[in-house]
Design a protein around this motif. Structure first.
Motif, PDB file in Angstrom:
ATOM      1  N   LEU A  61      -1.321  -0.226 -69.651  1.00 37.09           N
ATOM      2  CA  LEU A  61      -2.020   0.274 -70.829  1.00 37.09           C
ATOM      3  C   LEU A  61      -1.567  -0.540 -72.024  1.00 37.09           C
ATOM      4  O   LEU A  61      -0.390  -0.899 -72.120  1.00 37.09           O
ATOM      5  CB  LEU A  61      -1.673   1.746 -71.067  1.00 37.09           C
ATOM      6  CG  LEU A  61      -1.854   2.674 -69.888  1.00 37.09           C
ATOM      7  CD1 LEU A  61      -1.098   3.966 -70.100  1.00 37.09           C
ATOM      8  CD2 LEU A  61      -3.324   2.932 -69.688  1.00 37.09           C
ATOM      9  N   GLN A  62      -2.507  -0.806 -72.926  1.00 38.63           N
ATOM     10  CA  GLN A  62      -2.170  -1.571 -74.109  1.00 38.63           C
ATOM     11  C   GLN A  62      -3.181  -1.240 -75.209  1.00 38.63           C
ATOM     12  O   GLN A  62      -4.380  -1.159 -74.928  1.00 38.63           O
ATOM     13  CB  GLN A  62      -2.215  -3.063 -73.777  1.00 38.63           C
ATOM     14  CG  GLN A  62      -1.707  -3.965 -74.850  1.00 38.63           C
ATOM     15  CD  GLN A  62      -1.640  -5.419 -74.374  1.00 38.63           C
ATOM     16  OE1 GLN A  62      -2.243  -5.782 -73.366  1.00 38.63           O
ATOM     17  NE2 GLN A  62      -0.909  -6.238 -75.095  1.00 38.63           N
ATOM     18  N   VAL A  75       2.317  -1.092 -71.613  1.00 42.84           N
ATOM     19  CA  VAL A  75       3.027   0.041 -71.015  1.00 42.84           C
ATOM     20  C   VAL A  75       2.555   0.156 -69.566  1.00 42.84           C
ATOM     21  O   VAL A  75       1.357   0.188 -69.295  1.00 42.84           O
ATOM     22  CB  VAL A  75       2.710   1.351 -71.776  1.00 42.84           C
ATOM     23  CG1 VAL A  75       3.373   2.544 -71.099  1.00 42.84           C
ATOM     24  CG2 VAL A  75       3.148   1.242 -73.230  1.00 42.84           C
ATOM     25  N   HIS A  76       3.486   0.213 -68.637  1.00 43.03           N
ATOM     26  CA  HIS A  76       3.161   0.383 -67.218  1.00 43.03           C
ATOM     27  C   HIS A  76       3.049   1.870 -66.918  1.00 43.03           C
ATOM     28  O   HIS A  76       3.718   2.688 -67.536  1.00 43.03           O
ATOM     29  CB  HIS A  76       4.232  -0.259 -66.337  1.00 43.03           C
ATOM     30  CG  HIS A  76       4.282  -1.739 -66.496  1.00 43.03           C
ATOM     31  ND1 HIS A  76       3.571  -2.589 -65.692  1.00 43.03           N
ATOM     32  CD2 HIS A  76       4.925  -2.517 -67.404  1.00 43.03           C
ATOM     33  CE1 HIS A  76       3.782  -3.830 -66.088  1.00 43.03           C
ATOM     34  NE2 HIS A  76       4.594  -3.812 -67.121  1.00 43.03           N
ATOM     35  N   GLY A  77       2.189   2.197 -65.958  1.00 45.50           N
ATOM     36  CA  GLY A  77       2.019   3.597 -65.618  1.00 45.50           C
ATOM     37  C   GLY A  77       1.260   3.787 -64.324  1.00 45.50           C
ATOM     38  O   GLY A  77       1.016   2.837 -63.575  1.00 45.50           O
ATOM     39  N   THR A  78       0.901   5.026 -64.077  1.00 45.81           N
ATOM     40  CA  THR A  78       0.091   5.379 -62.907  1.00 45.81           C
ATOM     41  C   THR A  78      -1.107   6.202 -63.373  1.00 45.81           C
ATOM     42  O   THR A  78      -1.034   6.920 -64.380  1.00 45.81           O
ATOM     43  CB  THR A  78       0.898   6.192 -61.874  1.00 45.81           C
ATOM     44  OG1 THR A  78       1.399   7.370 -62.496  1.00 45.81           O
ATOM     45  CG2 THR A  78       2.040   5.378 -61.301  1.00 45.81           C
ATOM     46  N   GLY A  79      -2.192   6.093 -62.617  1.00 42.71           N
ATOM     47  CA  GLY A  79      -3.407   6.831 -62.927  1.00 42.71           C
ATOM     48  C   GLY A  79      -3.743   7.817 -61.834  1.00 42.71           C
ATOM     49  O   GLY A  79      -3.462   7.578 -60.657  1.00 42.71           O
ATOM     50  N   PRO A 125       2.676   7.191 -68.211  1.00 44.43           N
ATOM     51  CA  PRO A 125       3.515   6.002 -68.360  1.00 44.43           C
ATOM     52  C   PRO A 125       4.771   6.077 -67.506  1.00 44.43           C
ATOM     53  O   PRO A 125       5.388   7.142 -67.390  1.00 44.43           O
ATOM     54  CB  PRO A 125       3.886   6.011 -69.852  1.00 44.43           C
ATOM     55  CG  PRO A 125       2.895   6.904 -70.493  1.00 44.43           C
ATOM     56  CD  PRO A 125       2.500   7.917 -69.451  1.00 44.43           C
ATOM     57  N   THR A 126       5.116   4.949 -66.891  1.00 48.61           N
ATOM     58  CA  THR A 126       6.392   4.865 -66.153  1.00 48.61           C
ATOM     59  C   THR A 126       7.395   4.037 -66.924  1.00 48.61           C
ATOM     60  O   THR A 126       8.565   4.035 -66.607  1.00 48.61           O
ATOM     61  CB  THR A 126       6.177   4.257 -64.749  1.00 48.61           C
ATOM     62  OG1 THR A 126       5.530   2.991 -64.878  1.00 48.61           O
ATOM     63  CG2 THR A 126       5.340   5.178 -63.884  1.00 48.61           C
TER      64      THR A 126
END
Length: 133
Positions: A61-62, A75-79, A125-126
């Motif tokens: 995400l940005q 930002v790293h994450g999962t959906g 976010p992770t």
């Protein structure tokens, strides 16, 4: 509400990047709404990003502009694809945040596709963004 998501939590548009089977990133600018420690987006149910998320929940995400030009930290994450009730909640959040265009876009989409034609996505976010100095 306390924003723990940094710039992606307050951005007008967020660049959601999902990944193809071969690992190729596919970025898409979307409206996004922060609620608690998660970000929510809304999209067409049979879109490729939904298909990619079902196979691989990893995302980045940005903050970005409406054309998808990135601004700020990644930002790293999962959906996670939401069910009907969760998607209805995301539509309400979108209508509330984007007070003028949101209700019109959601109504037009519902008339054209029906309620099952769009789906909400919960993004967790992770990695957390750096705190501003």
């Amino acid at each position: 509400m306390n924003n723990t998501l940094g710039a992606v939590g307050t951005a007008e548009y967020v660049l959601l990047t999902t990944f193809r089977k071969d690992g190729t990133p596919v970025p898409t600018p979307l409206w996004a709404v922060a609620d608690d420690d998660k970000l929510y987006v809304w999209t067409v149910t049979d879109s490729w990003k939904v298909k990619r998320l079902r196979r691989n929940p990893e995302v980045t995400l940005q903050p970005c502009d409406y054309k998808g030009t990135p601004r700020g930290e990644v930002v790293h994450g999962t959906g996670r694809i939401l069910d009907g009730e969760g998607s209805a909640r995301v539509r309400r959040l979108i209508r509330r945040k984007y007070r003028f265009t949101g209700p019109l876009v959601v109504l037009g989409s519902t008339l054209r596709r029906g309620k099952s034609g769009t789906v909400g996505i919960e993004l967790t976010p992770t990695s957390t963004p750096a705190a501003p100095e």
